[in-house]
Design a protein around this motif. Structure first.
Motif, mmCIF file in Angstrom:
data_model
loop_
_atom_site.group_PDB
_atom_site.id
_atom_site.type_symbol
_atom_site.label_atom_id
_atom_site.label_comp_id
_atom_site.label_asym_id
_atom_site.label_seq_id
_atom_site.Cartn_x
_atom_site.Cartn_y
_atom_site.Cartn_z
ATOM 1 N N GLU A 174 0.831 -1.207 0.000
ATOM 2 C CA GLU A 174 0.000 0.000 0.000
ATOM 3 C C GLU A 174 0.868 1.260 0.000
ATOM 4 O O GLU A 174 0.528 2.250 -0.656
ATOM 5 N N GLN A 175 1.983 1.202 0.702
ATOM 6 C CA GLN A 175 2.909 2.343 0.706
ATOM 7 C C GLN A 175 3.458 2.588 -0.695
ATOM 8 O O GLN A 175 3.513 3.727 -1.166
ATOM 9 N N LYS A 176 3.845 1.502 -1.373
ATOM 10 C CA LYS A 176 4.360 1.642 -2.739
ATOM 11 C C LYS A 176 3.288 2.193 -3.672
ATOM 12 O O LYS A 176 3.560 3.038 -4.528
ATOM 13 N N ARG A 177 2.058 1.698 -3.518
ATOM 14 C CA ARG A 177 0.967 2.172 -4.383
ATOM 15 C C ARG A 177 0.721 3.669 -4.166
ATOM 16 O O ARG A 177 0.513 4.417 -5.122
ATOM 17 N N ASN A 178 0.783 4.101 -2.912
ATOM 18 C CA ASN A 178 0.602 5.533 -2.625
ATOM 19 C C ASN A 178 1.738 6.363 -3.211
ATOM 20 O O ASN A 178 1.518 7.458 -3.748
ATOM 21 N N LEU A 180 3.515 5.610 -5.832
ATOM 22 C CA LEU A 180 3.388 5.616 -7.293
ATOM 23 C C LEU A 180 2.262 6.541 -7.751
ATOM 24 O O LEU A 180 2.285 7.041 -8.886
ATOM 25 N N GLY A 181 1.265 6.721 -6.886
ATOM 26 C CA GLY A 181 0.150 7.592 -7.232
ATOM 27 C C GLY A 181 -0.770 7.021 -8.292
ATOM 28 O O GLY A 181 -1.445 7.763 -9.000
ATOM 29 N N VAL A 182 -0.788 5.676 -8.391
ATOM 30 C CA VAL A 182 -1.669 5.020 -9.368
ATOM 31 C C VAL A 182 -2.501 3.964 -8.648
ATOM 32 O O VAL A 182 -2.036 3.302 -7.721
ATOM 33 N N ASP A 183 -3.739 3.818 -9.088
ATOM 34 C CA ASP A 183 -4.652 2.863 -8.467
ATOM 35 C C ASP A 183 -4.538 1.527 -9.189
ATOM 36 O O ASP A 183 -5.243 1.274 -10.170
ATOM 37 N N ILE A 184 -3.605 0.671 -8.745
ATOM 38 C CA ILE A 184 -3.378 -0.621 -9.399
ATOM 39 C C ILE A 184 -3.647 -1.749 -8.399
ATOM 40 O O ILE A 184 -3.539 -1.569 -7.189
ATOM 41 N N PRO A 185 -4.025 -2.937 -8.904
ATOM 42 C CA PRO A 185 -4.349 -4.049 -8.000
ATOM 43 C C PRO A 185 -3.125 -4.534 -7.220
ATOM 44 O O PRO A 185 -1.987 -4.430 -7.674
ATOM 45 N N VAL A 186 -3.412 -5.083 -6.045
ATOM 46 C CA VAL A 186 -2.391 -5.752 -5.237
ATOM 47 C C VAL A 186 -2.770 -7.228 -5.139
ATOM 48 O O VAL A 186 -3.865 -7.572 -4.686
ATOM 49 N N VAL A 187 -1.865 -8.061 -5.595
ATOM 50 C CA VAL A 187 -2.075 -9.511 -5.557
ATOM 51 C C VAL A 187 -1.053 -10.116 -4.601
ATOM 52 O O VAL A 187 0.111 -9.721 -4.610
ATOM 53 N N ALA A 188 -1.480 -11.044 -3.769
ATOM 54 C CA ALA A 188 -0.559 -11.733 -2.856
ATOM 55 C C ALA A 188 -0.458 -13.201 -3.246
ATOM 56 O O ALA A 188 -1.366 -13.761 -3.867
ATOM 57 N N MET A 189 0.662 -13.796 -2.868
ATOM 58 C CA MET A 189 0.887 -15.216 -3.106
ATOM 59 C C MET A 189 1.236 -15.876 -1.774
ATOM 60 O O MET A 189 1.647 -15.212 -0.830
ATOM 61 N N GLY A 190 1.086 -17.179 -1.704
ATOM 62 C CA GLY A 190 1.450 -17.886 -0.498
ATOM 63 C C GLY A 190 1.447 -19.379 -0.712
ATOM 64 O O GLY A 190 0.847 -19.892 -1.673
ATOM 65 N N HIS A 191 2.156 -20.064 0.174
ATOM 66 C CA HIS A 191 2.181 -21.533 0.128
ATOM 67 C C HIS A 191 1.961 -22.003 1.557
ATOM 68 O O HIS A 191 2.883 -22.032 2.379
ATOM 69 N N LEU A 192 0.703 -22.355 1.864
ATOM 70 C CA LEU A 192 0.335 -22.675 3.239
ATOM 71 C C LEU A 192 -0.945 -23.502 3.258
ATOM 72 O O LEU A 192 -1.542 -23.769 2.226
ATOM 73 N N PHE A 193 -1.347 -23.890 4.469
ATOM 74 C CA PHE A 193 -2.528 -24.743 4.652
ATOM 75 C C PHE A 193 -3.586 -23.931 5.383
ATOM 76 O O PHE A 193 -3.394 -23.518 6.518
ATOM 77 N N THR A 194 -4.720 -23.681 4.736
ATOM 78 C CA THR A 194 -5.796 -22.933 5.391
ATOM 79 C C THR A 194 -6.753 -23.886 6.107
ATOM 80 O O THR A 194 -6.948 -25.027 5.685
ATOM 81 N N ALA A 195 -7.318 -23.397 7.183
ATOM 82 C CA ALA A 195 -8.266 -24.191 7.970
ATOM 83 C C ALA A 195 -9.452 -24.596 7.099
ATOM 84 O O ALA A 195 -9.999 -23.778 6.358
#
Length: 409
Positions: A174-178, A180-195
């Motif tokens: 979010e800091q980087k997006r602010n 940059l001053g552009v409204d672009i999507p933020v996508v996250a990745m992960g490798h884990l086990f959800t409940a």
């Protein structure tokens, strides 16, 4: 912008001794074609690229050839994070070279979590996507062990560590997006086990932490993520019903328990900041089938498959009432002259007759590492009240082995 989410390739994995390189090559050729046909802009691979931390030369060749093909396609970016089966140092070794192909690799968490926050640009060098490329978080990355802590203390620390890690990378994004001053999507990745995550038997999914701990809930992920691309579970699924928090699942069935699952990859399209998800079915490159029942049912099914010219690999589980001592010979005769191959035979009637003891028909393929250890405890007449603590110590030793990066030095 359009991204494609996949994971859990497990290149190099065998199935009861059979090598599967042709399947991996066929899948990656299909994936390259799919990327081109669907005008994919970024490919996200959420861990377990290889099946072991020391992949064979052929497995490496398949991986790097694919990256070269994608780099020459319309796809502008590839982001790869390590899973629990991968060696972080092995994946990271060529990362500077791969950057020249717009392939971004994050093999392990570092002290500076800003390394996991990537800003991707289009052909005009305009920022178009921020990716929080979080790899598999090893126990030592997120928890400080203390003498005398309970299982509950470990679980709480692990989940808090995962939550804090994602909160940190989300704040950086979010800091980087602010900035940059552009409204672009933020996508996250992960490798884990959800409940509540769905698994199937024989899928080879390994517990990530000692004692089945740290099955995280969807609530630990920050709300700023427009999409969360997860790996580790092999069944394609949403997390807690959320359309934009997903496991892509493995593209190939890792065992006969997955044989009837429709495998897929996730295509995610962003219009403004809203993500819409479409599943793209992966073709079957090698037919697997589990044939189970009494002798009449098994022989009938094999006859039906033979009539269709099947080239499938079979697992046969006999659980009929009649005791059949020559089951293997009967089955070999049944598939003689066909293009089918039986990779595994399990004769439950024989196993029942020896009252659970290991028989010649029962092999190590039928047991997991915990089963073997428990058999050892039983053989040595270890008292029941001592077994849980010994099993926990054994699992800690296993976890340490799995997380040791043999390729680091």
């Amino acid at each position: 912008m359009r991204i494609l989410h996949t994971s859990d390739w497990h290149i190099g994995r065998t199935l009861y001794g059979r090598k599967r390189y042709e399947e991996f090559e066929a899948f990656l050729a299909w994936l390259t074609e799919t990327i081109q046909q669907n005008a994919i802009d970024a490919l996200l691979v959420a861990g377990d690229i290889f099946d072991t931390s020391t992949p064979s030369n052929r497995a490496q060749e398949i991986y790097y050839r694919f990256l070269c093909r994608v780099a020459a396609s319309s796809c502008r970016h590839v982001v790869v994070v390590a899973g629990n089966h991968d060696s972080p140092s092995f994946l990271n070794a060529p990362k500077e070279l791969l950057k020249a192909l717009d392939v971004h690799v994050v093999g392990s968490s570092t002290e500076d979590q800003e390394d996991e926050v990537l800003v991707l640009h289009n052909e005009q060098d305009v920022p178009e996507l921020i990716v929080c490329a979080v790899p598999y978080l090893r126990d030592r990355d997120i928890r400080v062990a203390e003498a005398g802590e309970s299982v509950e203390d470990k679980e709480r620390k692990l989940i808090d560590g995962i939550r804090n890690h994602y909160a940190t990378v989300a704040a950086l994004a979010e800091q980087k997006r602010n900035e940059l001053g552009v409204d672009i999507p933020v996508v996250a990745m992960g490798h884990l086990f959800t409940a509540g995550g769905q698994t199937v038997d024989d899928d080879g999914v390994r517990e990530l932490y000692v004692g089945s701990l740290a099955h995280v809930t969807a609530g630990i992920f920050p709300e700023c993520f427009n999409y969360l691309a997860l790996g580790h579970l092999h069944v394609p699924q949403r997390v807690n019903g959320f359309e934009t928090i997903r496991y892509s699942g493995s593209p190939l069935p890792m065992g006969f328990g997955e044989a009837k699952l429709q495998k897929s990859v996730c295509q995610v399209e962003f219009r403004s900041m809203a993500a819409s998800v479409q599943l793209i079915d992966v073709p079957v490159f090698q037919k697997l089938e589990r044939v189970k029942g009494g002798w009449d049912g098994i022989s009938s099914r094999i006859l039906d498959l033979s009539a269709t010219g099947s080239q499938g690999w079979l697992e046969v589980i006999y659980d009929g009432i009649e005791f059949i001592g020559d089951l293997r010979e009967r089955l070999e005769a049944a598939i003689s002259g066909t293009q089918m191959e039986i990779l595994r035979i399990k004769n439950n009637r024989i196993i029942d007759r020896v009252l659970g003891q290991i028989h010649a028909e029962e092999t190590l393929d039928d047991l997991n590492v915990n089963d073997v250890f428990e058999r050892c405890l039983a053989v040595h007449d270890v008292p029941e009240n001592q077994r849980p603590e010994l099993l926990r110590a054994y699992q800690e030793a296993l976890s340490s082995l799995y997380e040791d990066d043999a390729q680091a030095e």
